[in-house]
Design a protein around this motif. Structure first.
Motif, PDB file in Angstrom:
ATOM      1  N   LEU A  30       0.836  -1.195   0.000  1.00  0.00           N
ATOM      2  CA  LEU A  30       0.000   0.000   0.000  1.00  0.00           C
ATOM      3  C   LEU A  30       0.877   1.253   0.000  1.00  0.00           C
ATOM      4  N   ASP A  31       0.805   2.020  -1.087  1.00  0.00           N
ATOM      5  CA  ASP A  31       1.680   3.180  -1.249  1.00  0.00           C
ATOM      6  C   ASP A  31       1.468   4.227  -0.159  1.00  0.00           C
ATOM      7  N   SER A  32       0.232   4.505   0.188  1.00  0.00           N
ATOM      8  CA  SER A  32      -0.044   5.556   1.172  1.00  0.00           C
ATOM      9  C   SER A  32       0.451   5.162   2.562  1.00  0.00           C
ATOM     10  N   VAL A  33       0.399   3.879   2.880  1.00  0.00           N
ATOM     11  CA  VAL A  33       0.929   3.411   4.161  1.00  0.00           C
ATOM     12  C   VAL A  33       2.453   3.549   4.176  1.00  0.00           C
ATOM     13  N   ALA A  34       3.097   3.156   3.081  1.00  0.00           N
ATOM     14  CA  ALA A  34       4.560   3.277   2.998  1.00  0.00           C
ATOM     15  C   ALA A  34       4.994   4.733   3.128  1.00  0.00           C
ATOM     16  N   ARG A  35       4.274   5.637   2.460  1.00  0.00           N
ATOM     17  CA  ARG A  35       4.627   7.053   2.504  1.00  0.00           C
ATOM     18  C   ARG A  35       4.422   7.629   3.904  1.00  0.00           C
ATOM     19  N   ALA A  63      -0.837   2.392  10.930  1.00  0.00           N
ATOM     20  CA  ALA A  63      -0.408   1.699   9.712  1.00  0.00           C
ATOM     21  C   ALA A  63      -0.916   0.261   9.712  1.00  0.00           C
ATOM     22  N   ASP A  64      -0.791  -0.402  10.850  1.00  0.00           N
ATOM     23  CA  ASP A  64      -1.223  -1.799  10.951  1.00  0.00           C
ATOM     24  C   ASP A  64      -2.734  -1.918  10.757  1.00  0.00           C
ATOM     25  N   GLU A  65      -3.485  -1.013  11.376  1.00  0.00           N
ATOM     26  CA  GLU A  65      -4.945  -1.115  11.288  1.00  0.00           C
ATOM     27  C   GLU A  65      -5.432  -0.835   9.862  1.00  0.00           C
ATOM     28  N   VAL A  66      -4.771   0.110   9.172  1.00  0.00           N
ATOM     29  CA  VAL A  66      -5.151   0.375   7.787  1.00  0.00           C
ATOM     30  C   VAL A  66      -4.859  -0.849   6.915  1.00  0.00           C
ATOM     31  N   GLY A  67      -3.671  -1.422   7.081  1.00  0.00           N
ATOM     32  CA  GLY A  67      -3.329  -2.616   6.306  1.00  0.00           C
ATOM     33  C   GLY A  67      -4.267  -3.770   6.582  1.00  0.00           C
ATOM     34  N   ARG A  68      -4.586  -3.978   7.838  1.00  0.00           N
ATOM     35  CA  ARG A  68      -5.499  -5.068   8.194  1.00  0.00           C
ATOM     36  C   ARG A  68      -6.917  -4.760   7.718  1.00  0.00           C
ATOM     37  N   GLY A  69      -7.292  -3.474   7.756  1.00  0.00           N
ATOM     38  CA  GLY A  69      -8.621  -3.105   7.282  1.00  0.00           C
ATOM     39  C   GLY A  69      -8.800  -3.399   5.810  1.00  0.00           C
ATOM     40  N   VAL A  70      -7.786  -3.066   4.999  1.00  0.00           N
ATOM     41  CA  VAL A  70      -7.852  -3.370   3.568  1.00  0.00           C
ATOM     42  C   VAL A  70      -7.948  -4.876   3.352  1.00  0.00           C
ATOM     43  N   ALA A  71      -7.173  -5.648   4.124  1.00  0.00           N
ATOM     44  CA  ALA A  71      -7.208  -7.107   3.998  1.00  0.00           C
ATOM     45  C   ALA A  71      -8.579  -7.663   4.383  1.00  0.00           C
ATOM     46  N   ASN A 110      -5.681  -4.114  -7.248  1.00  0.00           N
ATOM     47  CA  ASN A 110      -4.688  -3.251  -6.591  1.00  0.00           C
ATOM     48  C   ASN A 110      -5.104  -1.781  -6.540  1.00  0.00           C
ATOM     49  N   PRO A 111      -5.617  -1.198  -7.634  1.00  0.00           N
ATOM     50  CA  PRO A 111      -6.050   0.204  -7.533  1.00  0.00           C
ATOM     51  C   PRO A 111      -7.131   0.420  -6.479  1.00  0.00           C
ATOM     52  N   GLU A 112      -8.054  -0.525  -6.346  1.00  0.00           N
ATOM     53  CA  GLU A 112      -9.110  -0.404  -5.338  1.00  0.00           C
ATOM     54  C   GLU A 112      -8.521  -0.458  -3.930  1.00  0.00           C
ATOM     55  N   LYS A 113      -7.510  -1.283  -3.744  1.00  0.00           N
ATOM     56  CA  LYS A 113      -6.862  -1.358  -2.429  1.00  0.00           C
ATOM     57  C   LYS A 113      -6.180  -0.031  -2.085  1.00  0.00           C
ATOM     58  N   GLN A 114      -5.530   0.583  -3.080  1.00  0.00           N
ATOM     59  CA  GLN A 114      -4.841   1.854  -2.834  1.00  0.00           C
ATOM     60  C   GLN A 114      -5.846   2.945  -2.456  1.00  0.00           C
ATOM     61  N   VAL A 115      -6.975   2.981  -3.179  1.00  0.00           N
ATOM     62  CA  VAL A 115      -8.010   3.978  -2.881  1.00  0.00           C
ATOM     63  C   VAL A 115      -8.594   3.750  -1.494  1.00  0.00           C
TER      64      VAL A 115
END
Length: 441
Positions: A120-125, A137-145, A155-160
């Motif tokens: 996830l680009d926004s998490v990395a940034r 960061a962890d909660e956003v990543g887990r939320g997308v999952a 992938n584009p939907e995950k980034q959005v």
């Protein structure tokens, strides 16, 4: 090889610089009052006082620095994982972090954040710039999952979605937003192959944490089938048990459910056909310091920490517990004596005599019981039929934690004496329908 050395050296030099900046002020620096070092600024701020906005901004910048370092650690851990270091060390990446003193929860979160940043680009940034905490960061990543498990995302939907979740202020808000998003997308989906959330085992989660009192706190989310199996396993074990005088079970439904779960766990640990951990069957470990050794002298359970003397006594009665006696340096002196535990033969004899939990009014099946030493093994009590009695875990705990006494009568059967009373009560298996004071209810 030279690049690897320079890499570690650069980080070490940075760390040493921070250490130097925070070293206590010298006498000369304190007298001059104009040193730009961080330690001197902190000292002057606490004595003289800076502008409120300046201090608050400094707090924000320190938090940002912490976030940047946490992000760097997550990226390093991910790099180590990709090049195969855990395989060569024969340890998982979280275990490697725990080897250097990182708390288990933080170690697992760090590993996850390395993966989140990779996907996830926004998490990395946010991790790189320091404006995203490890928890967020962890909660956003887990939320997308979580959403992806309900309704597959490209992938584009995950980034959005990640950018959308980052609009929330706290990890709790991120989790709630991700759940709501998953439900909304699932309701709008017309994919015939989509699995209803209630039946999707990939959404199953269970957390285990320790609170400030050392109690284990859990939350659990299960698919419908697993939830049904859990309910079916708990139901026969959580039925009310009357008191010795025939009055109703004082435990709430929640307490009876927790006791039932404990019984299922103990039955599992007592079985021999279960997965091993490190080549041995998993069991509960109790670390017991010897009397008179340095330290706090407090016994500790392997996972959940310090426990009192009553719990130590309860644990020593159970064959699912492995007691390890250690000296003041933590070196094991004794890993338990086999004769401390009731042998299968003794348990069979106790089962024939007590017919289940012997506590008056109980009578739970033999398979639900512990073999309790009437005179504690730690106080010289032997392991024999005459010094044993079968008690379910609820009444086993009651005997250890209250004034209830168990004595063996001249008739060879256990008798129970209620706190504040001197009148013995028969064991449950020998209850009568009389109104005699010594009759079990």
């Amino acid at each position: 090889m030279e690049g690897e050395t320079m890499f570690a050296t650069t980080i070490r030099e940075f760390t040493d610089h921070v250490v130097d900046e925070l070293a206590p002020a010298t006498t000369a620096e304190a007298e001059s009052g104009d040193s730009p070092r961080l330690a001197c600024l902190l000292d002057r701020a606490s004595r003289v006082g800076f502008d409120d906005a300046d201090i608050l901004s400094a707090i924000v910048e320190v938090a940002r620095a912490q976030n940047i370092l946490a992000g760097a650690q997550a990226l390093l851990v991910r790099a180590a994982d990709r090049v195969g270091i855990p395989v060569r060390k024969r340890l998982s990446m979280p275990s490697l972090l725990m080897e250097i003193g990182v708390a288990p929860a933080v170690a697992h979160r760090t590993v996850r954040n390395g993966r989140h940043a990779e996907r996830l680009d926004s998490v990395a940034r946010g991790m790189r710039d320091g404006y995203l905490s490890p928890e967020m960061a962890d909660e956003v990543g887990r939320g997308v999952a979580t959403v992806d498990k309900r309704v597959p995302l490209d992938n584009p939907e995950k980034q959005v979605l990640a950018r959308k979740l980052l609009l929330n202020s706290t990890p709790g808000e991120v989790k709630a937003a991700a759940t709501a998003e998953g439900i909304r997308r699932a309701a709008e989906s017309d994919d015939p192959a989509a699995i209803p959330a209630s039946e999707n085992s990939e959404l199953n989660e269970m957390t285990l944490t320790s609170d400030d009192e050392g109690r284990t706190v859990s939350s659990i989310s299960l698919d419908a089938l697993t939830g049904e199996e859990l309910s079916a396993a708990l139901d026969p074990l959580m039925r009310p048990v009357p008191q010795p005088d025939g009055s109703r079970d004082p435990r709430s439904t929640a307490q009876r459910r927790a006791d039932a779960l404990g019984q299922i766990i103990r039955t599992y640990l007592a079985g021999s056909e279960r997965p091993t951990s490190g080549g041995v069957l998993p069991h509960v470990s109790l670390i017991v310091p010897t009397t008179g050794t340095p330290g706090d002298g407090v016994a500790r359970l392997g996972f959940t920490g310090p426990v009192g003397s009553a719990t130590v006594g309860l644990a020593l009665c159970s064959s699912a517990i492995s007691a390890v006696v250690v000296d003041g340096e933590g070196v094991p002196l004794d890993v338990g004596r086999e004769h401390r535990l009731m042998t299968p033969g003794i348990r069979k004899a106790l089962a024939a005599r007590d017919c289940g939990c012997a506590f008056p009014g109980c009578g739970r099946p033999v398979s639900w019981t512990d073999a309790h030493h009437i005179v504690p093994w730690s106080e010289g009590g032997d392991t024999s039929v005459r010094n044993g009695v079968l008690l379910c875990r609820m009444h086993h705990t009651l005997v250890h934690n209250s004034g209830w006494q168990v004595v063996l009568g001249d008739d060879g059967h256990p008798w129970f004496i209620e706190p504040g009373s001197s009148q013995p009560i028969r064991s449950h298996a020998r209850r009568t329908l009389t109104s005699h004071a010594d009759a079990a209810a």
